[in-house]
Design an enzyme around this catalytic site. Structure first.
Site, PDB file in Angstrom:
ATOM      1  N   MET A  88      -0.395   7.430  -5.594  1.00 24.35           N
ATOM      2  CA  MET A  88      -0.849   5.937  -6.439  1.00 24.35           C
ATOM      3  C   MET A  88       0.831   5.023  -6.319  1.00 24.35           C
ATOM      4  O   MET A  88       2.025   6.208  -5.809  1.00 24.35           O
ATOM      5  CB  MET A  88      -0.798   5.883  -7.808  1.00 24.35           C
ATOM      6  CG  MET A  88      -2.363   6.418  -8.327  1.00 24.35           C
ATOM      7  SD  MET A  88      -1.499   6.585 -10.417  1.00 24.35           S
ATOM      8  CE  MET A  88      -3.210   8.428 -10.355  1.00 24.35           C
ATOM      9  N   MET A 113     -15.311   4.952  -8.032  1.00 24.99           N
ATOM     10  CA  MET A 113     -15.024   5.254  -9.190  1.00 24.99           C
ATOM     11  C   MET A 113     -15.692   5.710 -10.738  1.00 24.99           C
ATOM     12  O   MET A 113     -15.791   4.497 -11.218  1.00 24.99           O
ATOM     13  CB  MET A 113     -13.198   4.199  -9.861  1.00 24.99           C
ATOM     14  CG  MET A 113     -12.417   4.416  -8.844  1.00 24.99           C
ATOM     15  SD  MET A 113     -11.905   6.644  -8.329  1.00 24.99           S
ATOM     16  CE  MET A 113     -10.514   6.674 -10.075  1.00 24.99           C
ATOM     17  N   ASP A 149     -15.389  10.876  -8.978  1.00 23.15           N
ATOM     18  CA  ASP A 149     -14.127  10.808  -9.796  1.00 23.15           C
ATOM     19  C   ASP A 149     -13.754  10.004 -11.137  1.00 23.15           C
ATOM     20  O   ASP A 149     -13.270   8.788 -11.064  1.00 23.15           O
ATOM     21  CB  ASP A 149     -12.382  10.178  -8.870  1.00 23.15           C
ATOM     22  CG  ASP A 149     -11.303  10.847  -9.100  1.00 23.15           C
ATOM     23  OD1 ASP A 149     -11.123  11.188  -9.961  1.00 23.15           O
ATOM     24  OD2 ASP A 149     -10.245  10.045  -8.027  1.00 23.15           O
ATOM     25  N   MET A 193      -4.135   4.868  -3.437  1.00 23.24           N
ATOM     26  CA  MET A 193      -4.321   4.117  -4.352  1.00 23.24           C
ATOM     27  C   MET A 193      -3.376   3.365  -3.957  1.00 23.24           C
ATOM     28  O   MET A 193      -2.397   3.314  -4.994  1.00 23.24           O
ATOM     29  CB  MET A 193      -4.577   4.590  -6.512  1.00 23.24           C
ATOM     30  CG  MET A 193      -5.652   4.836  -6.812  1.00 23.24           C
ATOM     31  SD  MET A 193      -5.944   6.017  -8.366  1.00 23.24           S
ATOM     32  CE  MET A 193      -5.203   7.775  -6.874  1.00 23.24           C
ATOM     33  N   HIS A 213      -7.999  17.631  -4.453  1.00 28.76           N
ATOM     34  CA  HIS A 213      -7.954  15.871  -4.517  1.00 28.76           C
ATOM     35  C   HIS A 213      -6.577  15.665  -5.338  1.00 28.76           C
ATOM     36  O   HIS A 213      -5.860  16.079  -6.120  1.00 28.76           O
ATOM     37  CB  HIS A 213      -8.345  15.514  -5.907  1.00 28.76           C
ATOM     38  CG  HIS A 213      -8.930  14.146  -5.860  1.00 28.76           C
ATOM     39  ND1 HIS A 213      -9.525  13.674  -5.213  1.00 28.76           N
ATOM     40  CD2 HIS A 213      -8.401  13.141  -6.997  1.00 28.76           C
ATOM     41  CE1 HIS A 213      -9.818  12.040  -5.166  1.00 28.76           C
ATOM     42  NE2 HIS A 213      -8.748  12.352  -6.469  1.00 28.76           N
ATOM     43  N   HIS A 226      -6.655  10.717  -1.948  1.00 27.64           N
ATOM     44  CA  HIS A 226      -6.932   9.235  -2.716  1.00 27.64           C
ATOM     45  C   HIS A 226      -5.948   8.161  -2.795  1.00 27.64           C
ATOM     46  O   HIS A 226      -5.050   8.378  -3.525  1.00 27.64           O
ATOM     47  CB  HIS A 226      -7.373   9.849  -4.130  1.00 27.64           C
ATOM     48  CG  HIS A 226      -8.450   8.599  -4.610  1.00 27.64           C
ATOM     49  ND1 HIS A 226      -8.440   8.918  -6.417  1.00 27.64           N
ATOM     50  CD2 HIS A 226      -8.573   7.895  -4.374  1.00 27.64           C
ATOM     51  CE1 HIS A 226      -8.685   7.448  -6.687  1.00 27.64           C
ATOM     52  NE2 HIS A 226      -8.437   6.581  -6.088  1.00 27.64           N
ATOM     53  N   SER A 228      -7.937  17.315  -9.508  1.00 31.00           N
ATOM     54  CA  SER A 228      -7.201  16.663  -8.874  1.00 31.00           C
ATOM     55  C   SER A 228      -5.811  16.994  -9.792  1.00 31.00           C
ATOM     56  O   SER A 228      -5.133  17.064 -11.112  1.00 31.00           O
ATOM     57  CB  SER A 228      -8.147  15.613 -10.083  1.00 31.00           C
ATOM     58  OG  SER A 228      -6.762  14.434  -9.458  1.00 31.00           O
ATOM     59  N   ASP A 281      -3.643  11.994  -5.780  1.00 31.91           N
ATOM     60  CA  ASP A 281      -4.294  11.076  -6.197  1.00 31.91           C
ATOM     61  C   ASP A 281      -2.396  10.467  -5.608  1.00 31.91           C
ATOM     62  O   ASP A 281      -1.520  11.137  -6.093  1.00 31.91           O
ATOM     63  CB  ASP A 281      -4.187  10.944  -7.684  1.00 31.91           C
ATOM     64  CG  ASP A 281      -5.174  11.378  -7.975  1.00 31.91           C
ATOM     65  OD1 ASP A 281      -6.423  10.647  -7.112  1.00 31.91           O
ATOM     66  OD2 ASP A 281      -5.290  12.247  -9.280  1.00 31.91           O
TER      67      ASP A 281
HETATM   68  C1  DX5 Z   1      -7.377   8.527 -11.639  1.00 36.41           C
HETATM   69  C2  DX5 Z   1      -7.691   9.910 -10.491  1.00 36.41           C
HETATM   70  C3  DX5 Z   1      -8.608  10.800 -10.872  1.00 36.41           C
HETATM   71  C4  DX5 Z   1      -7.721  11.014 -12.088  1.00 36.41           C
HETATM   72  C5  DX5 Z   1      -8.980  12.190 -12.540  1.00 36.41           C
HETATM   73  O1  DX5 Z   1      -7.100   7.422 -11.197  1.00 36.41           O
HETATM   74  O2  DX5 Z   1      -7.943   9.158  -8.858  1.00 36.41           O
HETATM   75  O3  DX5 Z   1      -8.581  11.790  -9.668  1.00 36.41           O
HETATM   76  O4  DX5 Z   1      -6.734  12.291 -11.797  1.00 36.41           O
HETATM   77  O5  DX5 Z   1      -8.547  12.684 -13.718  1.00 36.41           O
HETATM   78  P1  DX5 Z   1      -9.353  12.966 -15.474  1.00 36.41           P
HETATM   79  O6  DX5 Z   1     -10.729  13.596 -14.385  1.00 36.41           O
HETATM   80  O7  DX5 Z   1      -8.722  13.838 -15.707  1.00 36.41           O
HETATM   81  O8  DX5 Z   1     -10.370  12.003 -15.456  1.00 36.41           O
HETATM   82 ZN    ZN Z   2      -8.502  10.060  -7.428  1.00 38.24          ZN
END
Ligand code: DX5
Ligand code: ZN
Length: 215
Positions: A35, A135, A173, A66, A31, A64, A6, A33
């Protein structure tokens, strides 16, 4: 077992170097993220940044989302042709329709479940998805503590997928490291996302390998 680093935990001032290093370390997916500051209390990357990222790597993208306004955002990311485009069930009223739409665009659709959302809630849409992301932390930030409740959820989902003879990847994740990876694999996970574990190490290849150890 596939590993998806990620980039939320990467050094953003050296993003190109970081991505090249992850590619050299044989990451299976990248990956990313996204947001929106509403669905989760944080903001990250938009399509312009991800488009630049995809231009310098061959690693397939795993986006991903969010975000709250899922169908609007989906259309911003489809042109980037990610391998997987996943969104939260908690944010979308018509997940079945949206998955069909994403599939019609040649992209593998996926549903994400927050830690409190029961696995049973996707029982009737399993044939519309290619991946389910469970998650193992409450989304929004990297480096959070892993929630062991996930083991039960993975087993339940594995059973549901096998019973329906469906072809659906199980991705997990949040808070994943060398200590919980083999248990996640034993429960039936196919893809592990890891941010902090990989990017805080000084050897990305070994950090990725430590998540792929056979149990
Ligand atoms: C959290 C994200 C994850 C995050 C994971 O909201 O969806 O993808 O980057 O990071 P670690 O492995 O550090 O928990
Ligand atoms: Zn994620």
């Amino acid at each position: 077992m596939y590993v998806a680093p990620s980039i939320l935990s990467a050094n953003f001032l050296k993003l190109e170097e970081e991505i090249k290093a992850i590619e050299k370390a044989e990451a299976d997916l990248l990956h990313i993220d996204v947001m929106d500051g509403h669905f989760v209390p944080n903001l990250t990357f938009g399509p312009c940044v991800i488009e630049r990222i995809s231009s310098i790597t061959k690693i397939p993208l795993d986006i991903h989302l969010m975000v709250n306004d899922v169908s609007k955002f989906v259309n911003l990311f489809i042109p980037l042709k990610p391998k997987f485009l996943t969104f939260h069930l908690e944010a979308e009223n018509h997940p079945m329709r949206l998955c069909e739409y994403i599939r019609s665009q040649g992209i593998h659709p996926g549903i994400v479940l927050n830690p409190h959302t029961p696995v049973d809630s996707i029982k009737h849409i399993l044939e519309f998805v290619d991946i389910v992301l469970l998650m193992s932390v409450n989304p929004g930030f990297g480096g959070q503590q892993f929630l062991p409740l996930i083991y039960e959820k993975i087993k339940e989902l594995r059973e549901m997928i096998d019973k329906k003879n469906a072809k659906v990847f199980i991705e997990v994740d949040g808070g994943i490291n060398g200590l919980n990876a083999s248990d996640l694999e034993a429960c039936g996970a196919d893809i592990l996302v890891a941010g902090n574990h990989i990017f805080s190490s000084n050897d990305y290849a070994s950090a990725i390998k430590s998540l792929k150890l056979e149990f």
